[in-house]
Write a protein that holds these residues in place. Structure first.
Motif: not given
Lengths: 629, 304
Positions: A3, A6-7, A10-11, A13-14, A16-17, A19-21, A23
């Motif tokens: 577990i 995975f955590a 997951a973190l 994976a967050l 790169p995205s 920065a999209l927020f 923008q």
């Protein structure tokens, strides 16, 4: 163990995205310093359009009359308006460089607002992007107004309300305080495209859409702008420079110099569309620069007062008594007939005026609301724990104690609620145990006389009166002095202005109404000269914070919270109308003839939209001047 | 036990959030089609609707756009008529266009002063003010339709002109590589006219959508960028303000709505013409949408 793995993934994976927020909250980088490009309407910007030049503007006749009678000396010689900044309905046509900065939420780091500084505006213009609600209709108007923005694709759309009266062109074409400005901003590096649309129900027949282009100027620094109105001679008397209707000799100048027929120079919606070209090409420009232009004003905007008078009479509806903050511990309760001003604090509540009788319950509820907005003084501790003291004081409230009412006039919309409030258990007046020192309801002596003469209910009549020019309360109440100034022969002979000195708030009563002409009552001692003198006095008592905006707050008898800039406009409007009517009297015109000539026609869209107001005002001015009152 | 449950829930939420973020379309991907598939046609990708009948609304530079201004009026009156306070008479110095609206070099200004409408008419050049850099400034109606899935047709009734905007396959967009914080530049859009294209009043126009928004807290929208080359020399205004055959016209079409529900095209025009201009000439124009074609009235070109 799995577990946790995975955590971590997951973190990761967050990342790169995230920065999209960021923008998505800000698709354009509008920040930086910008300089205007002079590639359109250059002469309108610098040095400014000729008198009477309304090319390309969908004006109504009321706006044309404002422009035709405008004299540029007015603004340059007015201590209040000499440093008047540009409003969003014109700013992009101005010559100001600007700087745009981001305001970012410190926690989410999302864009909350843009802050725009122009070279010649007071402070910063804020464009709120956080979807905040618009302020009350009774809130202060400013040169920049209140602006919210929203992105659509690559465009920022800005909506601005709460504007002061301003101008759309520097030759006197007005923008009403009811105008809304919609702006669309797009970026094509290094150019910023700025479209600004004025929607003005008072002076335009359709939206006026214009635009400007800015270019990035990264090394430019905005210079300081210490605008100081010119000094005046000792004893010099302020006058408003203007032309009487039909007397401006310069209206043909633009048509002659640009070789444009006067029908085009005078503007109007039809001149903006392709169909007009065929007609325009057949018309001749003025033959000389001195060509005599005698404008005729006849469109719908010239009949606003008549239409208001023709409205079926309806009983007024008072749905809401709305409480909003003015300054310091002073609040406004609006929507109860006349405006009610509230001083709230440790000594209780002082009311200036009481609204109409029918609204007393709503007013009392609003007073409760105001007192619950207050917070206990953190330095005061009593026998309970600090936490309980604070918590209980902010969650459970005793009924406020109303200590006194001060009436600014005998108008039913200002004294009608006296009885209902006095009969309320909340009314525990200053001289509670001594009727001879009651100080329950205070007004000028003439207010009492007028109410007694009209057989008003006993509980509506002031218990205490003053007769001096100035009356100062015997003690500080809610930590500030209260001074009451008699304004003789303004709207009536009993008008008062109430000055809360520490909060720097003046309650003007009906001497000043932000949206209607003053209800001067000749039979009760009112005069136009006394009214203008009273407004002069209000302006003299006031200090603006910067460039005729802010500072001393002035609560009108009706309408929105104002400042000396607003009162200055109002005073100047009255001075102009006084001169117009005086010139008609000098020509031997009767009252009926003066009314038929509509000397207030160009101001009626702003101040004459209520039944009977305009006719009563014109008659009052006429009689004041004719009877030398 | 409680700790274990919370941990599992937290991880689950984190995973869901991460997947949601990865799945969100980024702004810069908006132009691209699906991987391996041809991109959808321009008509299907349109972020704004430009079709319909529109009318020019002339609220700026009024006298040079609505009427035919005198020769040498660069927007500030005929030469020598208007005086700038402390600055002399406009239109009389070494560069007569100085203090006008168009940033002309002296060569451009001198060319403007050679305007001869009778000669233009005699030489069959009555449409010189109706070319792409001129027609959108004039008092015209527009009728915009899709000629096919990748060609937008803009007709003007004033001078009876037709412009065709040719969409090329969208170029690869710029990409942000967050792993090492670098921007991978996109490929430039193709704007060149096909080989052998003859110069004409309307030139050859290449078109490209820019699509933004649609996620997060801002609405989907965008603009149409059009680059026009291969122009015959013509006029910006009817009084002979010239552009050369080397002029490149870049336009951005945007659509907005006002509170009265009227729809407007906001058009930005940028002309680069090193032969005549000292810097790009940039102005915005506005067109209001019409309910129908009842005002459509084609007229021939005229030098008047």
């Amino acid at each position: 163990m799995r577990i946790r793995h995975f955590a971590v993934l997951a973190l990761l994976a967050l990342f790169p995205s995230r920065a999209l927020f960021a923008q998505e909250n800000s698709p354009l980088d509008l920040t930086g310093t910008w300089r205007w490009l002079p590639q359109e309407d250059e002469r309108d910007r610098n040095p400014g359009a000729y008198p009477g030049d309304y090319r390309g503007m969908p004006l109504n006749d009321a706006a044309r009359m404002r422009g035709d009678t405008y004299d540029e000396e007015w603004v340059s010689s007015s201590p209040l308006l000499a440093c008047r900044p540009r409003s969003p309905g014109y700013q992009a046509k101005g010559l100001d460089p600007m700087r745009i900065d981001e305001v970012v939420d410190p926690v989410t780091r999302q864009l909350v607002a843009y802050r725009i500084s122009y070279e010649k505006t007071p402070g910063d213009r804020m464009i709120w992007l956080d979807r905040r609600k618009r302020p009350s209709q009774y809130a202060l108007h400013s040169w920049d107004g209140f602006s919210t923005g929203e992105f659509e694709g690559d465009t920022l759309e800005i909506t601005t309300t709460h504007l002061k009266e301003s101008f759309e062109r520097r030759n006197g074409v007005p923008t009403s305080f009811r105008a809304t400005v919609i702006e669309h901003i797009s970026l094509e590096e290094p150019y910023l495209e700025w479209t600004f649309t004025v929607i003005d129900p008072d002076y335009l027949t359709e939206p006026l859409v214009r635009s400007a282009t800015y270019v990035r100027a990264p090394t430019l620094r905005l210079p300081p702008y210490p605008c100081q109105p010119e000094d005046t001679e000792p004893g010099s008397k302020y006058r408003v420079a203007h032309y009487l209707p039909g007397a401006n000799p310069y209206l043909a100048e633009s048509g002659f110099k640009y070789k444009v027929p006067m029908e085009g120079v005078r503007g109007g919606a039809e001149t903006l569309y392709p169909e007009w070209r065929a007609k325009g090409m057949t018309l001749a420009p003025p033959a000389t620069v001195e060509a005599s232009i005698k404008p005729v004003y006849s469109d719908d905007s010239t009949r606003i007062a008549e239409r208001a008078d023709a409205q079926p009479k309806r009983a007024p509806v008072y749905e809401n008594a709305e409480a909003l903050h003015v300054a310091g511990n002073i609040y406004l309760i609006a929507g109860a007939g006349g405006n009610i001003t509230v001083s709230a604090g440790g000594d209780g509540v002082i009311l200036v005026d009481s609204g109409v009788a029918a609204t007393s319950d709503k007013v009392l509820a609003a007073v409760r609301q105001v007192t619950q907005m207050l917070r206990p003084d953190d330095t005061l501790r009593d026998n309970t724990s600090p936490f309980a003291n604070t918590w209980q004081a902010t969650h459970a409230f005793p009924d406020p104690m109303i200590r006194m009412i001060i009436n600014t006039s005998a108008n039913e919309e200002h004294v009608g609620g006296n009885e209902g409030i006095r009969r309320s258990p909340m009314f525990q007046f200053l001289g509670y145990r001594d009727a001879s020192l009651s100080l329950q309801v205070l007004a000028h002596e003439m207010v009492r006389q007028r109410l007694l003469d009209s057989n008003a209910p006993e509980m509506m009549v002031p218990t205490d009166t003053y007769t001096a020019d100035k009356y100062t309360m015997y003690r500080f109440l809610n930590n500030q002095a209260i001074q009451i100034f008699h304004m003789p022969n303004a709207v009536t002979d009993g008008d008062s202005a109430v000055f809360f000195r520490r909060a720097d708030v003046i309650v003007a009563g009906d001497i000043y109404n932000s949206e209607i002409y003053p209800p001067i009552d000749i039979d009760k001692g009112g005069t136009i000269n006394g009214e203008i003198e009273a407004l002069d006095k209000l302006i003299d008592m006031s200090v603006t914070e910067f460039m005729s905006e802010g500072g001393t707050m002035i609560v009108p008898g009706h309408g929105w919270i104002s400042d000396a800039g607003d009162v200055g406009y109002y005073r100047d409007m009255l001075m102009i109308i006084r001169e117009r009517i005086q010139s008609m009297i000098d020509k031997g015109m009767t009252l009926a003839q003066v009314k038929a000539a509509k000397p207030t026609m160009d101001y009626d869209p702003e101040y004459g939209r209520q039944p009977g107001v305009t006719a009563r005002f014109v008659e009052a001015v006429y009689r004041s001047l004719k009877e030398k009152k | 036990m409680i700790h274990n449950t919370l941990t599992k829930r937290t991880v689950g939420l984190a995973l869901a959030a991460a997947l949601a973020c990865i799945a969100q379309p980024a702004i810069l991907r908006a132009q691209a089609g699906g991987r391996g598939a041809p991109p959808p046609a321009a008509k299907a990708r349109a972020p704004i609707d430009l079709t319909g009948y529109w009318t020019a609304v002339i609220s700026e530079d009024w006298h040079v756009r609505m009427l035919t201004a005198p020769k040498g009026d660069f927007g500030s009156g005929a030469p020598g008529v208007i005086e700038m306070p402390g600055g002399g008479k406009i239109g009389t110095g070494p560069n007569p266009a100085f203090q006008g609206n168009i940033p002309y070099k002296p060569e451009g200004a001198q060319a403007a002063l050679r305007w001869d409408p009778a000669k233009d008419e005699a030489e069959g050049n009555s449409c010189k003010a109706y070319g792409a850099p001129g027609i959108m400034r004039l008092p015209t109606h527009l009728h915009i339709t899709w000629q096919d899935d990748n060609t937008l047709k803009v007709e003007a009734d004033f001078g009876t002109q037709t412009r065709l905007f040719h969409f090329n396959p969208p170029p690869r967009a710029a990409r942000l590589d967050y792993s090492n914080a670098t921007v991978l530049p996109g490929e430039p859009a193709k704007v060149d006219a096909p080989a052998g294209t003859e110069p004409s009043w309307q030139g050859y126009s290449s078109a490209l959508w820019t699509i933004m928004g649609g996620t997060g807290n801002f609405r989907r929208g965008g603009n149409l960028k059009v680059v026009t080359t291969r122009l015959k020399p013509g006029y910006y205004w009817k009084n002979g303000m010239p552009y050369s055959g080397n002029a490149v016209l870049t336009e951005y079409f945007r659509v907005s709505q006002l509170p009265d529900n009227s729809s407007w095209i906001r058009l930005t025009q940028i002309v680069e013409d090193p032969e005549y201009l000292t810097q790009p000439y940039i102005v915005n124009y506005h067109f209001r949408k019409l309910a129908d074609g009842s005002l459509w009235k084609p007229t021939p070109c005229s030098v008047k």
